[in-house]
Design a protein around this motif. Structure first.
Motif, short mmCIF file in Angstrom:
data_model
loop_
_atom_site.label_atom_id
_atom_site.label_comp_id
_atom_site.label_asym_id
_atom_site.label_seq_id
_atom_site.Cartn_x
_atom_site.Cartn_y
_atom_site.Cartn_z
N ILE A 34 43.16 45.37 34.91
CA ILE A 34 42.46 44.28 34.22
C ILE A 34 40.97 44.58 34.13
CG2 ILE A 34 41.79 41.85 34.44
CD1 ILE A 34 44.62 41.43 35.71
N SER A 35 40.40 45.10 35.21
CA SER A 35 38.98 45.43 35.22
C SER A 35 38.67 46.52 34.19
CB SER A 35 38.56 45.89 36.62
OG SER A 35 37.19 46.22 36.65
N ALA A 36 39.52 47.54 34.13
CA ALA A 36 39.30 48.63 33.18
C ALA A 36 39.51 48.18 31.74
CB ALA A 36 40.25 49.78 33.52
N ARG A 37 40.48 47.30 31.54
CA ARG A 37 40.81 46.81 30.21
C ARG A 37 39.78 45.81 29.68
NH1 ARG A 37 45.29 43.50 31.19
NH2 ARG A 37 46.36 45.33 31.99
N GLY A 38 39.23 45.03 30.60
CA GLY A 38 38.27 43.99 30.21
C GLY A 38 38.92 42.72 29.73
N THR A 39 40.24 42.63 29.87
CA THR A 39 40.98 41.43 29.48
C THR A 39 42.09 41.18 30.48
OG1 THR A 39 42.52 42.69 28.07
CG2 THR A 39 40.56 41.74 27.00
N ILE A 40 42.47 39.94 30.63
CA ILE A 40 43.65 39.57 31.39
C ILE A 40 44.67 39.03 30.41
CG2 ILE A 40 42.63 37.32 31.97
CD1 ILE A 40 44.39 37.33 34.50
N ARG A 41 45.88 39.58 30.44
CA ARG A 41 46.94 39.16 29.53
C ARG A 41 47.71 38.01 30.18
NH1 ARG A 41 50.37 44.29 29.35
NH2 ARG A 41 49.95 43.96 31.56
N ILE A 42 47.69 36.87 29.50
CA ILE A 42 48.32 35.67 30.05
C ILE A 42 49.46 35.23 29.15
CG2 ILE A 42 47.97 33.24 30.66
CD1 ILE A 42 45.15 33.94 31.47
N GLY A 43 50.66 35.22 29.70
CA GLY A 43 51.82 34.78 28.94
C GLY A 43 51.91 33.26 28.96
N THR A 44 52.21 32.67 27.83
CA THR A 44 52.35 31.22 27.74
C THR A 44 53.25 30.83 26.59
OG1 THR A 44 51.12 29.13 27.63
CG2 THR A 44 50.28 30.94 26.31
N THR A 45 54.01 29.77 26.77
CA THR A 45 54.87 29.28 25.70
C THR A 45 54.09 28.41 24.72
OG1 THR A 45 55.49 27.35 27.04
CG2 THR A 45 56.92 29.29 27.18
N GLY A 46 53.00 27.81 25.18
CA GLY A 46 52.15 27.00 24.30
C GLY A 46 52.81 25.78 23.72
N ASP A 47 53.86 25.27 24.40
CA ASP A 47 54.61 24.14 23.84
C ASP A 47 54.74 22.98 24.82
OD1 ASP A 47 56.33 25.22 25.71
OD2 ASP A 47 58.06 25.36 24.37
#
Length: 264
Positions: A34-47
């Motif tokens: 995450i540190s190297a990528r500069g983003t955290i990937r967050i899974g969500t259904t959004g519903d």
């Protein structure tokens, strides 16, 4: 968003220490990635209102889990990359590594704990299974026995604990699987089904939004549970870090404010 606290600085120091430890082992974990990528990937259904809901007008995610996602990302000094998922595919997507964590009102239960890692709890005692129905039917549906009739249509979203609850508790009622969880309340209000199996906090929101609806058993839910942040097994440092964030948010009062804002 609530005012940031010293959480970010304290967690930053913890992150550096963990990264040094990971580096000595020669294996890259989620924190390093995450540190190297500069983003955290967050899974969500959004519903799932008021946990994580994609506002189609603004294009932004809203709810307690959206705020927790931002706080976690801020503690890491990275940006959020939301990865859409669904309740039926949540486990497979998580195990396939499509995201670093998942936040969308995910119930802590034994089955998930056996197959994936789950964080410490939040929303304890504030969530539970209940029903949403039309206001005119509120007195009619006061128990499972009153609902479990051949003429009663129970609408559920697929793949999650709502569907499991319905199959476990209804033998005679008609079970209707409907993929768009956020649209089920409208289906109930318009008479396309009679009951929605849902959570207390979600039911309370829709009752406030639509006077045609009622949640007669909201204060006496069939079950009680808490939520947790979901992740893959096998990265203890990452699990420790997420639990550290939650502990800090509880200690400085941020979690209490978020729960009061969204869940009470």
């Amino acid at each position: 968003m609530l005012r940031k606290t010293a959480l970010v600085k304290g967690i930053g120091l913890l992150l550096m220490a963990v990264l040094m430890l990971v580096g000595t082992n020669g294996e890259a974990g989620h924190l390093e990635d995450i540190s190297a990528r500069g983003t955290i990937r967050i899974g969500t259904t959004g519903d799932y209102i008021p946990m994580s809901y994609l506002n189609t007008q603004t294009g932004k995610y809203e709810g307690i889990d959206a705020e927790l996602s931002k706080l976690i990302a801020d503690s890491l000094g990275v940006k959020i990359q939301y990865v859409p998922t669904t309740w039926p595919t949540l486990t497979a997507d998580m195990q396939a590594g499509k995201f670093d964590i998942a936040l969308c009102g995910i119930s802590r239960n034994y089955n998930r704990a056996k197959n994936m890692a789950m964080s410490d709890a939040y929303g304890e005692g504030l969530l539970g299974k209940t029903i949403l129905c039309r206001a005119k039917d509120a007195k009619r549906f006061q128990s499972i026995a009153a609902m479990d009739k051949p003429e009663v249509r129970v609408m559920i979203n697929p793949g999650g604990t709502n569907e499991k609850f319905a199959h476990a508790n209804f033998q005679q009622a008609q079970l209707i699987v409907y993929k768009d969880n956020a649209d089920i309340p409208r289906q109930i209000a318009e008479g396309k089904a009679d009951i929605m199996i849902t959570e207390t906090v979600e039911a309370a929101h829709y009752v406030r939004m639509d006077k045609r609806l009622a949640a007669p058993l909201k204060d006496k839910p069939f079950t009680r549970h808490s939520c947790g942040i979901l992740m893959q097994k096998g990265d203890q440092e990452w699990l420790n870090y997420i639990n550290f964030v939650l502990a800090e948010l509880k200690m400085d009062g941020t979690m209490e404010k978020l729960e009061k804002k969204y869940l009470k």
